[in-house]
Every structure is written in C-alpha cells, then in structure tokens.
Design an enzyme around this catalytic site. Sequence first.
Site, PDB file in Angstrom:
ATOM      1  N   PRO A   1       0.861  -1.191   0.000  1.00 34.28           N
ATOM      2  CA  PRO A   1       0.000   0.000   0.000  1.00 34.28           C
ATOM      3  C   PRO A   1       0.893   1.234   0.000  1.00 34.28           C
ATOM      4  O   PRO A   1       1.947   1.237   0.645  1.00 34.28           O
ATOM      5  CB  PRO A   1      -0.776  -0.132   1.323  1.00 34.28           C
ATOM      6  CG  PRO A   1      -0.036  -1.131   2.140  1.00 34.28           C
ATOM      7  CD  PRO A   1       0.640  -2.036   1.172  1.00 34.28           C
ATOM      8  N   HIS A   2       0.485   2.279  -0.761  1.00 38.85           N
ATOM      9  CA  HIS A   2       1.364   3.444  -0.851  1.00 38.85           C
ATOM     10  C   HIS A   2       0.553   4.690  -1.161  1.00 38.85           C
ATOM     11  O   HIS A   2      -0.611   4.616  -1.559  1.00 38.85           O
ATOM     12  CB  HIS A   2       2.428   3.220  -1.920  1.00 38.85           C
ATOM     13  CG  HIS A   2       1.868   2.891  -3.271  1.00 38.85           C
ATOM     14  ND1 HIS A   2       1.606   1.588  -3.661  1.00 38.85           N
ATOM     15  CD2 HIS A   2       1.517   3.673  -4.318  1.00 38.85           C
ATOM     16  CE1 HIS A   2       1.130   1.591  -4.890  1.00 38.85           C
ATOM     17  NE2 HIS A   2       1.041   2.839  -5.320  1.00 38.85           N
ATOM     18  N   ALA A   3       1.204   5.843  -0.990  1.00 31.98           N
ATOM     19  CA  ALA A   3       0.558   7.113  -1.316  1.00 31.98           C
ATOM     20  C   ALA A   3       1.615   8.174  -1.432  1.00 31.98           C
ATOM     21  O   ALA A   3       2.700   8.054  -0.850  1.00 31.98           O
ATOM     22  CB  ALA A   3      -0.438   7.494  -0.218  1.00 31.98           C
TER      23      ALA A   3
END
Lengths: 560, 560
Positions: free
Chosen positions: A476-478
Amino acid sequence: MGGLSSADTIRLLLAITLMLGFGRLLGELFRKFKQAAVVGEIIAGIILGPTILGLLFPELQQWIFPVEGPVSIAINSLVALSIIFLLLVVGLEVDLGIVLQQGKAALSIGLIGMIVPFIFGASFAYLLPDVLFFEMGDKLIFSLFVGTALAISALPIIARTLMDLNLFKSKTGMTIMAAAMFNDLVGWIAFSVILGLVGAESHGLSIEWTISLTIIFTIFMLFFGRKLIHQILPWINSTFSWPGGIISFMMVLALIGAIITEKIGVHSIFGAFIIGVAIGDSVHLTEKTKEIIHQFITNIFAPLFFVSIGLKVNFIQAFDPLAVIIVVVLGFAGKVIGCGLGAKLMGFKLKDSLAVGFAMNARGVLEIVLGIIALEFGLIGEEFFVAIIILVLLSSVLSSPLVSYFAKESRSYSILELLLPKNIYFSSAETKDQVIRELVKLVCKKEQIDEPKLLEAVLKREEQMTTGIANHLAIPHAKFDVAKPVCAVAINKNGVDFDAPDKLPAKIIFLLITPTDKNELQLQLLSEIAVKFRNKEFAEDLLNVSKPDEFLMKIKQLNS
Amino acid sequence: MGGLSSADTIRLLLAITLMLGFGRLLGELFRKFKQAAVVGEIIAGIILGPTILGLLFPELQQWIFPVEGPVSIAINSLVALSIIFLLLVVGLEVDLGIVLQQGKAALSIGLIGMIVPFIFGASFAYLLPDVLFFEMGDKLIFSLFVGTALAISALPIIARTLMDLNLFKSKTGMTIMAAAMFNDLVGWIAFSVILGLVGAESHGLSIEWTISLTIIFTIFMLFFGRKLIHQILPWINSTFSWPGGIISFMMVLALIGAIITEKIGVHSIFGAFIIGVAIGDSVHLTEKTKEIIHQFITNIFAPLFFVSIGLKVNFIQAFDPLAVIIVVVLGFAGKVIGCGLGAKLMGFKLKDSLAVGFAMNARGVLEIVLGIIALEFGLIGEEFFVAIIILVLLSSVLSSPLVSYFAKESRSYSILELLLPKNIYFSSAETKDQVIRELVKLVCKKEQIDEPKLLEAVLKREEQMTTGIANHLAIPHAKFDVAKPVCAVAINKNGVDFDAPDKLPAKIIFLLITPTDKNELQLQLLSEIAVKFRNKEFAEDLLNVSKPDEFLMKIKQLNS
C-alpha cells in the site's frame, strides 16, 4: 617464536586489539552518520595516541604504544604492510576502461580539477613557505609537494558518497568516478616523481634514474604488464585452487611491485597501487575474489593504518590555526573551483557543477599516505601534516551533505536506507483495512504526520486498484506532503487478503509514503521492493524471522 | 613509518614475498597430487631455510631471513599473528553440535584414538627419554608432552582428505569428523594444562592458578561465552556494515582470547582456538563471512606460518634417524590401532575401521604449533621437533592414499575431479553419431581403452533411449571395463540434434564412462552433471568460452 618475549607479545596483541577494535567501532559509528569510516578511524587513533590518551595517562599510552623497541618495530612493520595491501585495493578500484570511456568530461574535470588546486598550493607555498612551516631543504620541491597534496582526491570516499546518495550509476556519477580515477593516477605519478627528487640519493640512484625507472615501471605495468596479467589470470584460475590461487597471486604481485618501487626510490606503496590498477579491470577477476580481498583488507588492515596516524603525532601540540585555515581554504577553493569549472565547461548546470566540485573535494587514503611519507622524508613538519589531516577530515565529512544539497534534485533513495528497525513490526491484523490502519498509525506516530489525512490518501489509492503484488507481498502506498520517503513494514504470519493476482494472502506488507512531487522516486522504490520478492522462497524465508533486526539483515544480504 | 629503514623494508618485503609466493606455489603443487597444501608449504620453508638455501648460499639466506634485528622481529611477530588467526579458523571448523550429534561412535573413536597413542608416546618417553633427546627439566612433563604430541589429529587435513574422496557427507565421514573435533578439543585442553605446568612461573602465576584459569576460561567460553556470542551476532549483523562488522568482530575477539590465555600462561593461540570453537557453529555466521575469513587466512596468513617452520631449524643437522623412526612408528601405530579399535568396537567393518584409523592418523596444524611451542619453552630439543615435523608430513601424505585404499568400496567421484582440460574440446560435428565417435576416440586415445568396443556400448545405450537431456545438454554414457570413471566433453556451438525433450539441439555433450559394477556411481555422476545444467542461462554462458580452462573455471565457480 623468538623475537618477542611473552610480555612483549601481550603488549603487541593489546596494541593491535585496541587499534582494530576501537578504530572499527568509531569507523562504524561514523558510517551510521553517513560519514566515511576512515574519519572515525583517524579520530580513534588521535584518541589512542599522544593527543588524548597520552595527555591523560602518559605512562599507559607509552606502555601500549611504545615509540621504540621490539613492540614498536612489530607494529610499524605491520602498519607498513597494511598500507601496501590497502593501496593494492585502492588501485583495484581504478578502472582504466571507465576512465577512457568517459573521455572528455572526465579528462576536463580531472585535469582542471588538479591544476587549479596545484597552482593555489604551490604558489602559496613558494611565496609564503614559513606560514606552512617550511624548515629546510629545497623550497621548489616543498612547493611542488604542497601543490600535489592539495590536488589529490580520494577515490574510495567519493565512490562511497556517490553510492550513499544513489548517484553512483548516474551519468554525473560515472563522470565523477572517471575523473577521480584519472586524478588518482596522475596525482600519484606526480608525487612519485617528487619523491624521486627528494629520496633518490638515499637509495644510491641518481634523480634522473629514479624518475626514469618510475615512469618505465608505470608505463610497463599499465600496458604490457596489465595485458600479461590478464592473460595469466584465467590460467591461474583454472590451474590453482579457486579463489585461493588468485588471492595469493595478487598479494604476491603487490609485494613484488612494492619491492621494485621501494628499490627504485619511490616508496613501496606506489608499486602496490600500480599493480592494483593493472589487475583491477580484468574480466577474470570475479566479484567473489575482489570481495574477499576487499573486505578483509578494508576491515582488518586499513583500520590499523588509519589508527596509526594518530599514534604518530600530537595533534594538539602540532596544531597551528593559521596553517590549518590556509590549507583548508586553499584545498577547498582549489578543488571546488577547479572541478566545478571543468564540469561547467563540459556543459553541466551550475548546481551539478558544484556537486561535482564538492564530490571531488573529498580527500582520503592517498592524501594521508602522501602526508605520512612526506613527514618521514622530512619534507614537511608536523604542523603541516596536522593541517593536511584536518583537510582530509573536513573535506570528507562535508562532502556528503554538500553534494547531497547541490544534487538534491537528482537525489534518490534506496529502500534499504528507508527501512529502520523501529518501523518494522509483527502484526496480527485480520483484514487489509486493519493492517493499513496499523501501518499508518505507526509512521504517523514516528514521523509526526497528520494521521487521518494520510490514512485517507492510502485508502483512496487502495480503492483505485489493489496493491497486493504476489509472493505474499503487498505495498500500500501514497504520495503525501513529506520531505523524504517514509517506509514501514508489517509482518503478518497468518496473512491478510490483499486480492493479489496469485491469490496468496499478503504476509509482508510495506507501507510506502513518498513526497508529492516525486513521481519517479515512487516508481523506483515500488519496483525495488517488488524485485526483491521475485522469489516466493525468499518471502517465505523472511516470515521465519523473529526480530526486526533479522528481517533487515535478510533484506540486506539479498542485496549484496 | 619509523622502525624500519628503507633497506630493512626491502628485506622484510622480500622475505614475506618469498615465504608467501614460494610457499603457496609448492602448496598448490602438492594439492595437484591430492596432498594437503600444508605439506608443500612446510617443504618450501625447509628449502628457504638453513637446511637447503642456507647450505648453498649461507650469506644470502642470512640476509633475507636474519635471526635477529628488526627484520627478524617483524617477521616473527607477523608469524605469531598468523598462527593466532590460523587457529581461529581451525577453531571455527569445530562444530560442537556435530560432535554431540554423532555421540557414541565419535566419542569412542576420539577417546580410544587419543588414549592409545598417548600411552604409547608417554610410556616410551618416560622409559627411554634419552632416545628422544630429553635434555633437562621434568621427565614427567616431557613424557606427558610426547604422549599428547602423538595423540593430536589434524582436523583440516582430515576434512580435506574426506572431501577429496567424497566421503565427507557419508556416515563414516561425519563420524570421523566428529571424532577429530573431539580429539582437537580434548588434546588442546590437555596441552594447555601441560603448558601451564611448564610456563606458569614465567608469567607470575602459580601452576594451580594457570590450570584453574585455563579450565574456567574454556568452560566459560564454550558455554556462556558461546551463547552470548550467538546472541550478539545478529545485532552486529544488522547494526554494523556487513560482512565487515562481523569480520572485524571475530578478529578482535580472537585477539582478546589470545591476550587472555597468554596472560594466564598458556600461549596466545589457545585462546584464539577456543574463541573459534565458540563462534564457529552459530547460525548467524553466514557462509559468505566464513569464506572471506577462511580464504584470506588460509591463503595468506597460514602459508607464512608453515613456511616459517623450516626457517627455524636445520632439518639435516637436527635429523636423528632413530628418533624419527620411533616417533613415526609410535605415532602411526598408536593412532591407527586406537582409532581403528574405537571404530571396530562401534560395529564398523575391518576395512572401514582401518580407513577411519588412517584418516585420523593425519597430523597437521595443531601438531606443528604444539611442537613449535614446546621447542620455544625448551621442553623438547630440535631433534625431537624435526621428528614431529616428519611425522606430520608422512602421516598427511600417506593419509589420502591409504584411506582411499581401505575405503575403496565406498569411494565415490565428483564430476569436477574427472573433468580435465585435455578431455574438453570444441567440436564442429553435425550429427549425433559423429560427435559420439569423436568423443569415444578422444577418451580411447587418452585412456587406452578398446575403441570399437566402447563405441558399440555407447551407441547401444543411445539406441535404447536418447541421452539428450535439456538446456542444450546431452550425456551419452556407458558402463565399461575401466578402473575409474572417465569423462570427456564436446562443445559444439552449432548444436547437433539429440532428440531432447525440449527440442533444443545439444551443444554441450558429455561422454561418461563408468566401471561396470558401479550402478550407483553412474547415476550419481549423471545427475551431478544434469543438476549443473538446470539453468538454460548457464548452458548458454558456457558456450561463450574459448578455451577448455575457461569451461572448467565456469563449472568450478558454479559449484562453489
């Protein structure tokens, strides 16, 4: 064994243990702060030497590190061997092929980057020799030496800085490396000629002979000798035990080179260095062989040498503020202006040119060795020697932050430097949502980021498409308003469903937050993580760890 | 550097170059003949020492290898350090876990194998001390030493013999290894106690204290210290640079161990050995770390030590036939009878028991170190020292052929030892039939086998089913009346059709001929070849070689 009594053996072992143990410890400490290990090792020597330990406990210091007698002879000859082996390794790093490939840019940076500091140093020394504690002998030779001393860079430190900043394989990085190699080579040949001028008489050879023989030896080794070695290596590899045969062969060759140049009258280490250059770029020298030699020599022999520097001189007594300021200012200005100019002429942008200048400004091994030899030959006094060492320390320490500052825009990160033990934890979450919340909470606590906003960003990204990759990995990333990338890892032995293409539950979950304006950086880090997990076996193996440290270790080892 | 003048530096470098270069050369030569390298290295020392070089050119020998003065001190202290590091490596090879696992059999062989030669040696020395040149001091201590000297085996040589004969991973092999480790450990503790008896006074400790402290140190290190080290290692691995951190840590630890035992009064190397044992079986010590330390120390430091033995003593002057015969006979008889008996009691067959006996009979490092120390302490004279060295040489040289003879039936081969450059060639054949004919012709010419018959056998096997495997590999083979397996390789860059399951043409074709009665051996060798070619990339890479040497090198490297 004869030679040393039991009491002397104990002193010798104690001295070596302290030099190696304390030197390596401070070296590692400085590495933790992104500094070259050599800085820590030199400081360890200053602490163990007359400057600190000798000030506090003069008798103890003299007992462990005597200046004469059998223990002193034993330590000094071990140190002499250490420099020879260290210079072999430094030479191995010079890749003649790369120097030629990078051609014009490297030549321009290397050459102008040598000439400017050389002129600065030599003319100052010639005009105001007393300020630099010139005592006796030939003023011209002294000036040539000061010029050369300011003109030499430190290949290993430059390489390390570039690697730390992930600039090593960029075009700028390769150009800097090639320029530094060129610099080393020319600088050393120049220095050997100066040594010939001073030292020749004591070896019974005339100056002309010493210089001619040095040049003949260098040309012979770099052309014919190099070709010959490259032809012999495959035979050695297949005939003798491997890699034992080639390791011994290289060391023996370095020793022979050392004997030849010592006999010629230009110090033993010059021969070891040239032999290193001649062997270094052979395709028959496998990574494994190089690594064995490199690791052992840099971790055992090199620290002995660097620590020994501080044992020789009292850095407080021989500290002269004026000489130090002049050497540092001339050294920095000459190198940064020279190399920066060279880069600018080749079309680099101003900021990149300054990055090149500060990278090339780093001094190290060669500078120190040069200072030590000059001190031995009586060419310079202790005050000037101390100034050189301070130039080395300052220029190395400042190299990384300054290059990092000027090359900020091209700065990238490796996942290894982002992973910290405190950001790795064992999760027992049962859903994707839960594990993401845990991870976000962890990084927000540690990094002071607005938690609800970050969570929203990560979940939003997750909604668009799942970040479950394969082989039990999810990332998961942002992008978010952070100064530098942040990473955290959840290890979840039961696994949570991340809807990965291979249907396997995610057991190792990386959360990756990158600065909003860095598209490429995000992609690079994502793929770096993904590539590491190409093997399912590796992922499964990682699940067996019981501590964050072990997890890091396994990732690190996969890398090397 | 101070300490050594330029002329002395040249002498020191020359001495080290000769010791390392010539020692390693003879070492490799002996390895070619399936002997332990240490034998060649000791002989190199005898040639460079007073025995040969000193006889022919006494002045030259004295100039390069002086017995006093700074060069002598430098060489001797380097040798002293070399033994410490060597013993660390020897200790690393002792795996306490294996010793305990193999349990009873190892204990029985190790213990009886020590007691018998000990009794032989000690009682002879006590009854007829003059024959062994006992001069002065305590006769009891002298006898204890002689017994111990005959009772110690050589773990590294035993391991090498077993590996050379492919017995290492067999049950017999593991039992021998465990017994040898047990032997090393107990033998060394016994020896350290004897040293305590002799040397204690000179260290200012009473005998009781020396012995008690030695035992406390040993027990502490092997239990608490070992556990502590195993706990610290993962932290070092993850906190410091890798593998640099752990390499330095191990060396520093070995030096500290050396200082402690030297201070206690039982020679420095004992401490290094025990530290090696304590670290050796940690799971956190990766193969890579071990290999770096192992390769560098055995190829650089160890030869310096082994060569130095020959420099100390004139082997012709101190050669006493009677003493040599007695030491050799007692040594062989005691060890072979003792270990053989131990094995027989544990249910081994007679021939296997003899194989165990002759394997354990090999002497090496520890025996020599023990002899050197005893000589230094004045416990033994040069004559007895020479006899010990001859026992070491003879027992090592005879170990491999004798074990091979008695373990003939369990003897296996590795494909690496069958592949010779002369049996590898570049083929341009266009059909399967043609390449098989070429291969058969090649082996028959070189090995004197009946060509038509062999060809028939190979073609017949080929008819039953194709031997094209996959990834460009084919292995035509046959059983035939040969004493040992024969192998030849054709490298055919165009490829010939071998009807392989993956339809790829065969480009690397092995011909494998095995003795008629050895079913298992054939299978083992076939699968060994096939396994190497699991990767198509590897096969394709192999096709780039231009010489048989390179081909061998690549196969060798894949192996390691």
